[in-house]
Design a protein around this motif. Sequence first.
Motif, PDB file in Angstrom:
ATOM      1  N   ALA A 119      36.631  57.517  13.106  1.00 44.19           N
ATOM      2  CA  ALA A 119      35.386  56.757  12.964  1.00 44.19           C
ATOM      3  C   ALA A 119      35.619  55.451  12.204  1.00 44.19           C
ATOM      4  CB  ALA A 119      34.323  57.597  12.257  1.00 44.19           C
ATOM      5  N   CYS A 156      26.678  56.153   8.193  1.00 46.21           N
ATOM      6  CA  CYS A 156      26.383  55.725   6.806  1.00 46.21           C
ATOM      7  C   CYS A 156      27.002  54.371   6.508  1.00 46.21           C
ATOM      8  CB  CYS A 156      26.851  56.774   5.797  1.00 46.21           C
ATOM      9  SG  CYS A 156      28.636  56.825   5.505  1.00 46.21           S
ATOM     10  N   LEU A 157      27.980  53.945   7.326  1.00 47.22           N
ATOM     11  CA  LEU A 157      28.651  52.655   7.083  1.00 47.22           C
ATOM     12  C   LEU A 157      28.276  51.636   8.160  1.00 47.22           C
ATOM     13  CD1 LEU A 157      32.280  53.820   6.127  1.00 47.22           C
ATOM     14  CD2 LEU A 157      30.281  53.483   4.660  1.00 47.22           C
ATOM     15  N   PHE A 158      27.255  51.944   8.926  1.00 48.82           N
ATOM     16  CA  PHE A 158      26.934  51.140  10.101  1.00 48.82           C
ATOM     17  C   PHE A 158      25.621  50.398   9.856  1.00 48.82           C
ATOM     18  CE2 PHE A 158      25.679  50.157  14.367  1.00 48.82           C
ATOM     19  CZ  PHE A 158      26.818  50.168  15.142  1.00 48.82           C
ATOM     20  N   PRO A 159      25.667  49.083   9.639  1.00 47.92           N
ATOM     21  CA  PRO A 159      24.424  48.358   9.395  1.00 47.92           C
ATOM     22  C   PRO A 159      23.581  48.261  10.679  1.00 47.92           C
ATOM     23  CG  PRO A 159      26.277  46.830   9.447  1.00 47.92           C
ATOM     24  CD  PRO A 159      26.856  48.209   9.599  1.00 47.92           C
ATOM     25  N   TRP A 213      30.830  40.619  13.455  1.00 44.86           N
ATOM     26  CA  TRP A 213      31.118  41.669  14.437  1.00 44.86           C
ATOM     27  C   TRP A 213      30.906  41.219  15.879  1.00 44.86           C
ATOM     28  CZ3 TRP A 213      33.795  45.963  14.144  1.00 44.86           C
ATOM     29  CH2 TRP A 213      33.734  46.840  15.211  1.00 44.86           C
ATOM     30  N   ARG A 262      21.233  51.388   6.662  1.00 48.63           N
ATOM     31  CA  ARG A 262      22.243  52.239   7.280  1.00 48.63           C
ATOM     32  C   ARG A 262      21.655  52.872   8.540  1.00 48.63           C
ATOM     33  NH1 ARG A 262      24.131  56.284   2.692  1.00 48.63           N
ATOM     34  NH2 ARG A 262      21.947  56.866   2.858  1.00 48.63           N
ATOM     35  N   MET A 297      30.010  48.415   3.167  1.00 51.27           N
ATOM     36  CA  MET A 297      28.872  49.347   3.201  1.00 51.27           C
ATOM     37  C   MET A 297      29.052  50.481   2.186  1.00 51.27           C
ATOM     38  SD  MET A 297      26.512  48.176   5.279  1.00 51.27           S
ATOM     39  CE  MET A 297      25.478  49.576   5.754  1.00 51.27           C
ATOM     40  N   LEU A 316      21.739  40.033   5.519  1.00 57.69           N
ATOM     41  CA  LEU A 316      22.831  40.055   6.492  1.00 57.69           C
ATOM     42  C   LEU A 316      22.317  39.345   7.724  1.00 57.69           C
ATOM     43  CD1 LEU A 316      25.584  41.163   7.573  1.00 57.69           C
ATOM     44  CD2 LEU A 316      24.336  43.206   8.308  1.00 57.69           C
ATOM     45  N   GLY A 344      33.577  44.944  10.146  1.00 59.90           N
ATOM     46  CA  GLY A 344      33.188  46.303  10.554  1.00 59.90           C
ATOM     47  C   GLY A 344      32.325  47.015   9.535  1.00 59.90           C
ATOM     48  N   GLY A 345      32.332  46.531   8.298  1.00 56.86           N
ATOM     49  CA  GLY A 345      31.482  47.114   7.256  1.00 56.86           C
ATOM     50  C   GLY A 345      32.035  48.372   6.617  1.00 56.86           C
ATOM     51  N   ASN A 351      37.604  53.005  14.451  1.00 58.65           N
ATOM     52  CA  ASN A 351      36.779  52.383  15.489  1.00 58.65           C
ATOM     53  C   ASN A 351      36.004  51.163  14.984  1.00 58.65           C
ATOM     54  OD1 ASN A 351      37.434  54.073  17.621  1.00 58.65           O
ATOM     55  ND2 ASN A 351      35.766  55.516  17.213  1.00 58.65           N
ATOM     56  N   ARG A 352      35.826  51.039  13.690  1.00 57.40           N
ATOM     57  CA  ARG A 352      35.035  49.929  13.150  1.00 57.40           C
ATOM     58  C   ARG A 352      35.836  49.010  12.230  1.00 57.40           C
ATOM     59  NH1 ARG A 352      30.623  49.282  16.192  1.00 57.40           N
ATOM     60  NH2 ARG A 352      29.717  47.999  14.540  1.00 57.40           N
ATOM     61  N   MET A 404      20.708  56.116  -0.854  1.00 53.70           N
ATOM     62  CA  MET A 404      21.011  54.673  -0.997  1.00 53.70           C
ATOM     63  C   MET A 404      20.687  54.236  -2.422  1.00 53.70           C
ATOM     64  SD  MET A 404      21.756  51.567   0.226  1.00 53.70           S
ATOM     65  CE  MET A 404      22.063  51.921   1.964  1.00 53.70           C
ATOM     66  N   VAL A 420      31.477  56.774  15.213  1.00 50.42           N
ATOM     67  CA  VAL A 420      31.339  55.920  14.020  1.00 50.42           C
ATOM     68  C   VAL A 420      30.632  56.726  12.932  1.00 50.42           C
ATOM     69  CG1 VAL A 420      31.073  53.860  15.481  1.00 50.42           C
ATOM     70  CG2 VAL A 420      29.053  54.928  14.494  1.00 50.42           C
ATOM     71  N   ASN A 421      30.848  56.325  11.690  1.00 46.63           N
ATOM     72  CA  ASN A 421      30.098  56.923  10.589  1.00 46.63           C
ATOM     73  C   ASN A 421      28.813  56.116  10.415  1.00 46.63           C
ATOM     74  OD1 ASN A 421      31.873  59.027   9.857  1.00 46.63           O
ATOM     75  ND2 ASN A 421      33.201  57.562   8.817  1.00 46.63           N
ATOM     76  N   HIS A 456      24.220  45.840  13.563  1.00 45.31           N
ATOM     77  CA  HIS A 456      25.311  46.058  14.520  1.00 45.31           C
ATOM     78  C   HIS A 456      24.924  46.981  15.675  1.00 45.31           C
ATOM     79  CE1 HIS A 456      28.755  44.785  11.569  1.00 45.31           C
ATOM     80  NE2 HIS A 456      27.917  43.813  11.856  1.00 45.31           N
TER      81      HIS A 456
END
Lengths: 160, 298
Positions: free
Chosen positions: B107, A63-66, B57, A25, B40, B10, B35-36, B110-111, B1, A60-61, A69
């Motif tokens: 947010a 925590c959800l962004f690998p 993406w 993340r 995620m 990935l 977008g995950g 956007n993804r 996590m 963007v968040n 990316h």
Amino acid sequence: MSDPVQVRCRVNGTSMVLSGHPMARLLDVLREQLHLTGTREGCGEGECGACAVLVDGRLVNSCLFPLLHAEGTAITTIEGLEQGGRLHPVQEAFVAHGGAQCGICTPGMVLAAVALLAERPNPTADDIRVALAGNLCRCTGYIRIFESIVRAAQAQAGPA
Amino acid sequence: MRARLSDYSLRSAASLAEALELLAAEPGRWRPLAGGTDLMVVLESGSLQHREYLSLWNLDELRGIDVTEQEVVIGASTTYTDVLGHETLRAEFPLICQAAAETGGVATQNRGTLGGNIANASPAADTPPALIAYDAELDLVSTRGTRRVAYARFHTGYKEMDLRPDELIRAIRLPRPRGRWRQWYRKVGTRRAQAISKVCFAGRLKVSDGLAEDVRLGFASVAPTVVRAIHAEDSVRGRPLDAKSIAAARASLARDLSPIDDDRSTARYRLRIAGNLLEMFLTQGLEGDSNRQGWVST
């Protein structure tokens, strides 16, 4: 299974190569590798906005962004807003008008407000509510946050 | 996590062609990640079952919105924010824009992508009822070529769909509406923003001389998949929009929908609210008042 990836990006204006698991993340990379602990973890599932950062100017968040990316992007965290030791006008407005209490949601709130004002310099009350709908605060009741953003917009527009 | 990252992988591909080659070489090995915004969340919760993902993406071929005289073609990786910023979509497909605006916060918009929302196959997804209302079709692409399927028939069971392991959703095709349609989108949840729906509805209705000339009814969160309420549509199509046909449409919903009790709502509440929404929609069509909030006509 995955080998670490090397990701080229800019963080708060500085070019760097981040290394890590491609599915790591962005939140954890920012906090643990770069020690940018202004980015908070709230819910860890994209509901609360405490981990919000700007990627290429868009909220963007993290925590959800690998991490994968982040390749080729420009990332702005709360630490990147001040310029030459001076707080961003949105930060100043939050300080002056009581927009922050415990501070957990504040970095995400401020970045959501910065993203909003970049697109709409004179937002309506409804614009502000929509722009902040993904950022939860459990202290302020939001009124002072909204007020801070209105004041920041006025300050950015210049003296009346 | 809560997940052990080393269990997962990935990767990306340099082009759509390379992505399709990868999928074709070992069908089922790689699953797409756009977008995950959903995967995620599942990863963090420690319950992500599949281990190997292919990121879409960076693939420009899956992005963008093309407008022709007949249709609007939306690349599968187009985000909600891109949808909201598109003039033709705002003018001609307002229910999709409204769904995009009510999906998560900025947010997430956007993804999150339209293709991801479809392939994630949640029965509670926000944009699919609107896609059903507009007769959307999907272009599915693989190394074997492209095939087109009607979106209303794409979901075949809970989290099951007419998509082979080597195929990707390339685009969503929307025929441009002809004539005047009354349209309404309504998401019912615990909160206006962010919440997952208890019931979601999108409807389109064409009225001429007091008759319901044509109608489309899409629902989410009331069946194992997003559904088109065919029986309810048939109860009013070609008939006068009166109390009798509206009551018949409401009664038909019991055949179209199969809601369940879960942590967001109950089957009884969902069926009742779905009926209320349908009745509000059809009654409004009868009265011809398009000034209420949420109503749009084109």
